[in-house]
Scaffold this motif. Structure first.
Motif, mmCIF file in Angstrom:
data_model
loop_
_atom_site.group_PDB
_atom_site.id
_atom_site.type_symbol
_atom_site.label_atom_id
_atom_site.label_comp_id
_atom_site.label_asym_id
_atom_site.label_seq_id
_atom_site.Cartn_x
_atom_site.Cartn_y
_atom_site.Cartn_z
ATOM 1 N N VAL A 53 0.842 -1.201 0.000
ATOM 2 C CA VAL A 53 0.000 0.000 0.000
ATOM 3 C C VAL A 53 0.876 1.250 0.000
ATOM 4 N N LEU A 54 0.591 2.145 -0.914
ATOM 5 C CA LEU A 54 1.153 3.489 -0.897
ATOM 6 C C LEU A 54 0.046 4.357 -0.314
ATOM 7 N N LEU A 55 0.235 4.803 0.917
ATOM 8 C CA LEU A 55 -0.765 5.594 1.630
ATOM 9 C C LEU A 55 -0.329 7.053 1.598
ATOM 10 N N ASN A 56 -1.032 7.851 0.810
ATOM 11 C CA ASN A 56 -0.626 9.230 0.552
ATOM 12 C C ASN A 56 -1.600 10.217 1.181
ATOM 13 N N ALA A 90 -7.363 12.411 1.649
ATOM 14 C CA ALA A 90 -7.507 13.863 1.511
ATOM 15 C C ALA A 90 -7.630 14.495 2.891
ATOM 16 N N MET A 91 -6.771 15.485 3.151
ATOM 17 C CA MET A 91 -6.741 16.138 4.464
ATOM 18 C C MET A 91 -7.289 17.553 4.407
ATOM 19 N N ASP A 92 -8.148 17.829 3.448
ATOM 20 C CA ASP A 92 -8.773 19.148 3.362
ATOM 21 C C ASP A 92 -9.634 19.372 4.590
ATOM 22 N N ASP A 93 -9.641 20.600 5.060
ATOM 23 C CA ASP A 93 -10.414 20.933 6.260
ATOM 24 C C ASP A 93 -11.907 21.054 5.950
ATOM 25 N N GLY A 94 -12.700 20.822 6.966
ATOM 26 C CA GLY A 94 -14.140 21.038 6.878
ATOM 27 C C GLY A 94 -14.852 20.024 6.000
ATOM 28 N N ASN A 95 -15.996 20.420 5.513
ATOM 29 C CA ASN A 95 -16.818 19.549 4.681
ATOM 30 C C ASN A 95 -16.360 19.677 3.237
ATOM 31 N N PHE A 134 3.268 7.052 3.145
ATOM 32 C CA PHE A 134 3.727 5.845 3.815
ATOM 33 C C PHE A 134 3.716 4.706 2.813
ATOM 34 N N TYR A 135 4.750 3.899 2.850
ATOM 35 C CA TYR A 135 4.831 2.704 2.023
ATOM 36 C C TYR A 135 4.688 1.530 2.979
ATOM 37 N N ILE A 136 3.678 0.717 2.732
ATOM 38 C CA ILE A 136 3.332 -0.376 3.634
ATOM 39 C C ILE A 136 3.494 -1.691 2.873
ATOM 40 N N GLY A 137 4.226 -2.609 3.466
ATOM 41 C CA GLY A 137 4.478 -3.894 2.828
ATOM 42 C C GLY A 137 3.255 -4.791 2.825
ATOM 43 N N ARG A 138 3.361 -5.873 2.096
ATOM 44 C CA ARG A 138 2.264 -6.840 2.001
ATOM 45 C C ARG A 138 1.918 -7.426 3.363
ATOM 46 N N ASP A 139 2.872 -7.396 4.270
ATOM 47 C CA ASP A 139 2.657 -7.924 5.619
ATOM 48 C C ASP A 139 2.010 -6.891 6.548
ATOM 49 N N GLY A 140 1.695 -5.709 6.018
ATOM 50 C CA GLY A 140 1.030 -4.688 6.826
ATOM 51 C C GLY A 140 1.978 -3.838 7.652
ATOM 52 N N LYS A 141 3.278 -4.004 7.451
ATOM 53 C CA LYS A 141 4.256 -3.225 8.218
ATOM 54 C C LYS A 141 4.774 -2.048 7.388
ATOM 55 N N VAL A 146 7.763 9.169 3.844
ATOM 56 C CA VAL A 146 8.451 10.233 3.121
ATOM 57 C C VAL A 146 7.636 11.512 3.225
ATOM 58 N N PHE A 147 8.326 12.603 3.580
ATOM 59 C CA PHE A 147 7.695 13.918 3.624
ATOM 60 C C PHE A 147 7.983 14.657 2.332
#
Length: 181
Positions: A53-56, A90-95, A134-141, A146-147
């Motif tokens: 998983v690439l969690l952006n 998405a980290m946009d504020d509000g609704n 965040f880069y998450i392996g197939r094992d969930g770790k 990266v910023f």
């Protein structure tokens, strides 16, 4: 310092990987969460176990986020059949649902987009700058964090590292796939 509504307690180094206190996340299980996608479906990270998983974390107002999104679209096409799942938070504020949905459609995102909140960001050690990936392996770790904006090459190298971590596991479903289409 306050930048576009986000408080920065420690300025991140663009392209910085896990270091210092963030190093505590490397090799640890990625915190599970449940968020809502653009279609109103509830999506849990745990449902993606067995995939890399690439969690952006991103926002519509973030220019560097906009630069890397076409790369993510290409990487999802290229590595999706090998087990990669890109997930945008998405980290946009509000609704911001309508603005995020419009933005995702305009960008042609081919991966799920979830509506994030501070609780999830806090679970990942705080997301003080965008983009944060965040880069998450197939094992969930967690493989790495990266910023800021980095090169396509670095992103692809991190994707490959995540694909190599942990064995692929059969899945029951792929939640929210195509939610941003």
């Amino acid at each position: 310092m306050l930048i576009a509504g986000k408080r920065l307690t420690k300025p991140p180094t663009p392209g910085a990987s896990i270091s210092g206190s963030n190093a505590a996340l490397k090799g640890k299980p990625a915190p599970d969460f449940q968020l809502t996608d653009l279609d109103g479906n509830h999506v849990r990270l745990a449902d993606l176990r067995g995939k890399a998983v690439l969690l952006n974390f991103w926002a519509t107002w973030c220019p560097p986020c906009k630069i890397e999104m076409p790369w993510f679209v290409d990487l999802q096409k290229q590595y999706g059949p090998q087990g990669l799942q890109i997930v945008g938070v998405a980290m946009d504020d509000g609704n911001a649902h309508d603005a995020v949905a419009k933005f995702a459609k305009e960008m042609g995102l081919n991966y799920p987009v979830l509506l994030g909140d501070d609780k999830v960001a806090d679970q990942y050690g705080g997301v003080d700058a965008l983009p944060t990936t965040f880069y998450i392996g197939r094992d969930g770790k967690i493989v790495t964090r990266v910023f800021g904006l980095v090169s396509h090459r670095e992103i692809e190298d991190n994707v490959r590292a995540a694909l190599k971590q942990g064995p692929a596991v059969a899945q029951n479903s792929t939640p929210a796939a195509g939610a941003a289409r």
